[in-house]
Structure formats: C-alpha cells, structure tokens
Design a protein around this motif. Structure first.
Motif, PDB file in Angstrom:
ATOM      1  N   LEU A   1       0.659  -1.134  -0.155  1.00 17.96           N
ATOM      2  CA  LEU A   1       0.018   0.093   0.057  1.00 17.96           C
ATOM      3  C   LEU A   1       0.741   1.295   0.112  1.00 17.96           C
ATOM      4  CD1 LEU A   1      -2.707   1.332  -0.001  1.00 17.96           C
ATOM      5  CD2 LEU A   1      -2.770   1.075   2.539  1.00 17.96           C
ATOM      6  N   GLN A   2       1.805   1.182   0.767  1.00 19.41           N
ATOM      7  CA  GLN A   2       2.870   2.419   0.931  1.00 19.41           C
ATOM      8  C   GLN A   2       3.428   2.721  -0.449  1.00 19.41           C
ATOM      9  OE1 GLN A   2       2.534   4.241   3.836  1.00 19.41           O
ATOM     10  NE2 GLN A   2       3.753   5.767   2.662  1.00 19.41           N
ATOM     11  N   ILE A   3       3.991   1.611  -1.281  1.00 20.62           N
ATOM     12  CA  ILE A   3       4.809   1.915  -2.520  1.00 20.62           C
ATOM     13  C   ILE A   3       3.494   2.354  -3.335  1.00 20.62           C
ATOM     14  CG2 ILE A   3       5.599   0.382  -4.233  1.00 20.62           C
ATOM     15  CD1 ILE A   3       6.876  -1.251  -2.301  1.00 20.62           C
ATOM     16  N   SER A   4       2.446   1.963  -3.367  1.00 21.47           N
ATOM     17  CA  SER A   4       1.355   2.168  -4.405  1.00 21.47           C
ATOM     18  C   SER A   4       1.057   3.699  -4.030  1.00 21.47           C
ATOM     19  CB  SER A   4       0.280   1.684  -4.080  1.00 21.47           C
ATOM     20  OG  SER A   4      -1.135   1.844  -4.655  1.00 21.47           O
ATOM     21  N   ARG A   5       0.956   4.321  -2.858  1.00 22.60           N
ATOM     22  CA  ARG A   5       0.805   5.726  -2.601  1.00 22.60           C
ATOM     23  C   ARG A   5       1.832   6.440  -2.790  1.00 22.60           C
ATOM     24  NH1 ARG A   5      -1.090   4.907   3.685  1.00 22.60           N
ATOM     25  NH2 ARG A   5      -3.432   4.327   3.147  1.00 22.60           N
ATOM     26  N   ILE A   6       3.017   5.974  -2.809  1.00 18.95           N
ATOM     27  CA  ILE A   6       4.247   6.862  -3.307  1.00 18.95           C
ATOM     28  C   ILE A   6       4.210   6.998  -4.719  1.00 18.95           C
ATOM     29  CG2 ILE A   6       6.824   6.655  -3.451  1.00 18.95           C
ATOM     30  CD1 ILE A   6       6.775   5.364  -0.825  1.00 18.95           C
ATOM     31  N   PHE A   7       4.037   5.705  -5.547  1.00 23.30           N
ATOM     32  CA  PHE A   7       3.967   5.871  -6.935  1.00 23.30           C
ATOM     33  C   PHE A   7       2.944   6.577  -7.422  1.00 23.30           C
ATOM     34  CE2 PHE A   7       2.349   3.897 -10.929  1.00 23.30           C
ATOM     35  CZ  PHE A   7       3.683   3.956 -11.637  1.00 23.30           C
ATOM     36  N   GLN A   8       1.602   6.593  -6.972  1.00 22.96           N
ATOM     37  CA  GLN A   8       0.541   7.626  -7.123  1.00 22.96           C
ATOM     38  C   GLN A   8       0.977   8.968  -7.081  1.00 22.96           C
ATOM     39  OE1 GLN A   8      -2.931   6.180  -5.463  1.00 22.96           O
ATOM     40  NE2 GLN A   8      -2.873   3.980  -6.465  1.00 22.96           N
ATOM     41  N   THR A   9       1.417   9.294  -5.844  1.00 24.35           N
ATOM     42  CA  THR A   9       1.836  10.618  -5.596  1.00 24.35           C
ATOM     43  C   THR A   9       2.897  11.463  -6.769  1.00 24.35           C
ATOM     44  OG1 THR A   9       1.531  10.394  -3.097  1.00 24.35           O
ATOM     45  CG2 THR A   9       2.767  12.176  -3.879  1.00 24.35           C
ATOM     46  N   LEU A  10       3.941  10.260  -7.033  1.00 21.93           N
ATOM     47  CA  LEU A  10       4.677  10.932  -7.834  1.00 21.93           C
ATOM     48  C   LEU A  10       4.551  10.928  -9.282  1.00 21.93           C
ATOM     49  CD1 LEU A  10       8.119   9.493  -6.319  1.00 21.93           C
ATOM     50  CD2 LEU A  10       7.217  11.818  -6.233  1.00 21.93           C
ATOM     51  N   ASN A  11       3.439  10.247  -9.555  1.00 21.66           N
ATOM     52  CA  ASN A  11       3.150  10.152 -10.800  1.00 21.66           C
ATOM     53  C   ASN A  11       2.062  11.292 -11.213  1.00 21.66           C
ATOM     54  OD1 ASN A  11       4.245   8.085 -12.332  1.00 21.66           O
ATOM     55  ND2 ASN A  11       3.030   6.710 -11.804  1.00 21.66           N
ATOM     56  N   ARG A  12       1.577  11.966 -10.401  1.00 21.37           N
ATOM     57  CA  ARG A  12       0.725  13.186 -10.414  1.00 21.37           C
ATOM     58  C   ARG A  12       1.467  14.499 -10.739  1.00 21.37           C
ATOM     59  NH1 ARG A  12      -2.789  12.170  -5.156  1.00 21.37           N
ATOM     60  NH2 ARG A  12      -3.737  10.010  -5.715  1.00 21.37           N
ATOM     61  N   THR A  13       2.652  14.499 -10.478  1.00 28.97           N
ATOM     62  CA  THR A  13       3.486  15.755 -10.699  1.00 28.97           C
ATOM     63  C   THR A  13       4.294  15.767 -12.020  1.00 28.97           C
ATOM     64  OG1 THR A  13       5.530  14.534  -9.848  1.00 28.97           O
ATOM     65  CG2 THR A  13       4.171  15.787  -8.122  1.00 28.97           C
TER      66      THR A  13
END
Length: 90
Positions: A78-90
C-alpha cells in the motif's frame, strides 16, 4: 528489477518484459529514492515474507490481492502504491 516497472505492475497487473527486467534499478530516480526512504517500506523489506510476496506476484499476478490483504505485506504494498501515485501526479 526497475522500480518503476515493479510499481506499474503492482498497480496495473502488468507483467514486466524481459528487457525491462534487464535494465536494472535507476537508483537516481525520485521514485526509487522515495520508496527506499519510506520507513514502512524499509521495515517491510527486512521481512523475508515481503520479498516472497514480490516474487510470487511477479510469477502469479492473480495472487496480488492475497498479498495486499496480508497484515505483514499489505502495508508495504500500500505504501509503495501511494508513493507511486503521488509521484506520477507531478
């Protein structure tokens, strides 16, 4: 394995191609740095069950739900997924 490929696979049930696996990890990427600097991920990567989960999900993508719901491996995924989603929004 390239961290970007691993995260894309985790989020989209995509299997990495052999070419992607051979590229290795880009240790300078912001995604790689953010994942490795996360305390939940750091702790999870010391657990052999987490590494088993990653291997199993690569070989059997349908098992990803099992690992995401596991109390030991789920928080890391879940944490890896959140990090990935956060960085892909930028």
């Amino acid at each position: 394995m390239n961290c970007r490929v691993m995260c894309e696979w985790l989020l989209g049930d995509r299997k990495p191609s052999p070419e992607d696996l051979d590229k290795g990890i880009d240790t300078n990427s912001p995604l790689f740095q953010a994942i490795l600097e996360n305390p939940v991920v750091q702790l999870g990567l010391t657990n052999p069950k987490t590494l088993l989960a990653f291997e199993d999900m690569l070989e059997n993508p349908l098992n990803s739900t099992q690992w995401m719901n596991d109390p030991e491996t789920g928080p890391v995924m879940l944490q890896i997924s959140r990090i990935f989603q956060t960085l892909n929004r930028t």
